[in-house]
Design a protein around this motif. Structure first.
Motif, PDB file in Angstrom:
ATOM      1  N   SER A  25       1.141  -0.832  -0.145  1.00  0.00           N
ATOM      2  CA  SER A  25      -0.186   0.189   0.121  1.00  0.00           C
ATOM      3  C   SER A  25       1.102   1.251   0.122  1.00  0.00           C
ATOM      4  CB  SER A  25      -1.077   0.120   0.920  1.00  0.00           C
ATOM      5  OG  SER A  25      -1.624  -0.869   0.826  1.00  0.00           O
ATOM      6  N   GLU A  44       0.851   4.165  -1.975  1.00  0.00           N
ATOM      7  CA  GLU A  44       0.484   4.578  -2.971  1.00  0.00           C
ATOM      8  C   GLU A  44      -0.017   6.136  -0.989  1.00  0.00           C
ATOM      9  OE1 GLU A  44       0.204   1.991  -3.626  1.00  0.00           O
ATOM     10  OE2 GLU A  44       0.266   1.761  -5.368  1.00  0.00           O
ATOM     11  N   GLU A  70      -4.618   2.640 -12.438  1.00  0.00           N
ATOM     12  CA  GLU A  70      -5.855   2.102 -11.345  1.00  0.00           C
ATOM     13  C   GLU A  70      -5.683   2.960 -10.097  1.00  0.00           C
ATOM     14  OE1 GLU A  70      -9.978   3.316 -11.050  1.00  0.00           O
ATOM     15  OE2 GLU A  70      -8.522   3.588 -13.316  1.00  0.00           O
TER      16      GLU A  70
HETATM   17  C1  PRP Z   1       0.492  -3.472  -6.664  1.00  0.00           C
HETATM   18  C2  PRP Z   1       1.564  -2.391  -6.501  1.00  0.00           C
HETATM   19  C3  PRP Z   1       0.517  -1.024  -7.176  1.00  0.00           C
HETATM   20  C4  PRP Z   1      -0.425  -1.403  -8.013  1.00  0.00           C
HETATM   21  C5  PRP Z   1      -0.930  -1.250  -8.934  1.00  0.00           C
HETATM   22  O1  PRP Z   1      -0.186  -3.626  -5.860  1.00  0.00           O
HETATM   23  O2  PRP Z   1       2.286  -2.345  -5.372  1.00  0.00           O
HETATM   24  O3  PRP Z   1      -0.346  -0.534  -5.351  1.00  0.00           O
HETATM   25  O4  PRP Z   1      -1.185  -2.398  -8.202  1.00  0.00           O
HETATM   26  O5  PRP Z   1      -1.452  -1.782  -9.790  1.00  0.00           O
HETATM   27  P1  PRP Z   1      -2.507  -0.573 -11.226  1.00  0.00           P
HETATM   28  O6  PRP Z   1      -1.697   0.002 -11.968  1.00  0.00           O
HETATM   29  O7  PRP Z   1      -3.448  -1.832 -11.899  1.00  0.00           O
HETATM   30  O8  PRP Z   1      -3.307  -0.244 -10.130  1.00  0.00           O
HETATM   31  P2  PRP Z   1      -0.556  -5.045  -4.319  1.00  0.00           P
HETATM   32  O9  PRP Z   1      -2.146  -5.171  -5.612  1.00  0.00           O
HETATM   33  O10 PRP Z   1       0.075  -6.428  -5.510  1.00  0.00           O
HETATM   34  O11 PRP Z   1      -0.332  -4.997  -3.574  1.00  0.00           O
HETATM   35  P3  PRP Z   1       0.600  -4.303  -2.542  1.00  0.00           P
HETATM   36  O12 PRP Z   1      -0.019  -3.131  -2.234  1.00  0.00           O
HETATM   37  O13 PRP Z   1       0.423  -4.904  -1.173  1.00  0.00           O
HETATM   38  O14 PRP Z   1       1.936  -4.587  -3.157  1.00  0.00           O
END
Ligand code: PRP
Length: 223
Positions: free
Chosen positions: A154, A156, A175
């Motif tokens: 997470s 972001e 997204e």
């Molecule tokens: C991955 C990555 C981003 C997201 C990007 O996280 O770290 O957070 O996918 O994908 P998108 O551009 O299609 O939105 P993940 O879902 O693997 O989980 P994490 O946050 O636990 O790393």
């Protein structure tokens, strides 16, 4: 005189080739690729809590993506499917014969749309990431001084809460960035899953590993 007992050597059995594969979003693509390469991977692998699954000449281990190179490096798995992001971060000495063309995404630098970093501003920049080594190399190459904050997921969230000014993370569809008010600043690298092989096992199990490489090579990239 009775007949001599006949001693037969045990049938020479080759153990399955152990392949570590990542759970998460690449798992479905990896299963599909292995099936198209002719390996009978059962449906249970996606739903079961079991972490070891046999599929003919393969034994599949289902692991966290970051742990695949570790299992292969130590020989707990002969081969593995690992993201180039994880391989770049860890820098282990593995043989990497094939880009499998799955798990495609990008490693990017991102920041909050409403709080962009002004390059000339004298701030003590903090960058949050799951990839501290890769991030350090990138910042050094750009001549940027920053504190790197290691997180596990997470990512972001970090700019939204003021924990970091920027992040370095994977983007697939964009997204997650969009829904969290972030924008891309720069792409660092294109990412995809690679077949990795333990170098010692390549010598010991050349035929098994060569067959896997051949089968995957003729399948990877074919829809
Ligand atoms: C991955 C990555 C981003 C997201 C990007 O996280 O770290 O957070 O996918 O994908 P998108 O551009 O299609 O939105 P993940 O879902 O693997 O989980 P994490 O946050 O636990 O790393």
């Amino acid at each position: 005189m009775g007949a001599k007992p006949r001693h037969r050597p045990p049938a020479a059995r080759t153990r399955p080739l152990v392949i570590a594969i990542p759970k998460g979003r690449v798992l479905a693509q990896a299963i599909d690729l292995l099936r198209r390469a002719g390996y009978a991977v059962g449906d249970g692998i996606r739903t079961s809590r079991r972490l070891v699954h046999d599929a003919g000449p393969l034994r599949l281990l289902v692991l966290r993506g970051q742990d695949v190179p570790t299992y292969v490096d130590y020989g707990a798995a002969d081969v593995g499917i690992a993201g180039s992001d994880v391989l770049d971060e860890q820098g282990r000495d593995l043989y990497e014969p094939l880009d499998l063309g799955i798990g495609r995404c990008r490693m990017v630098v991102a920041e909050a749309v409403d709080a962009p970093v002004v390059d000339a501003a004298p701030i003590h920049m903090r960058v949050a990431t799951k990839y501290p080594n890769l991030t350090r190399r990138h910042l050094q190459a750009r001549g940027i001084t920053a504190e790197i904050i290691k997180l596990s997921g997470s990512i972001e969230l970090a700019p939204l809460l003021g924990l970091a000014h920027r992040i370095v993370d994977l983007v697939e569809t964009g997204e997650t960035l969009r829904q969290n008010g972030l924008r891309e600043v720069e792409t660092i690298a294109d990412v995809s899953a690679r077949l990795v092989v333990n170098p010692a096992r390549l010598k010991l199990r050349t035929d098994q590993i060569s067959e896997l490489i051949d089968r995957l090579e003729s399948t990877a990239g074919v829809p």
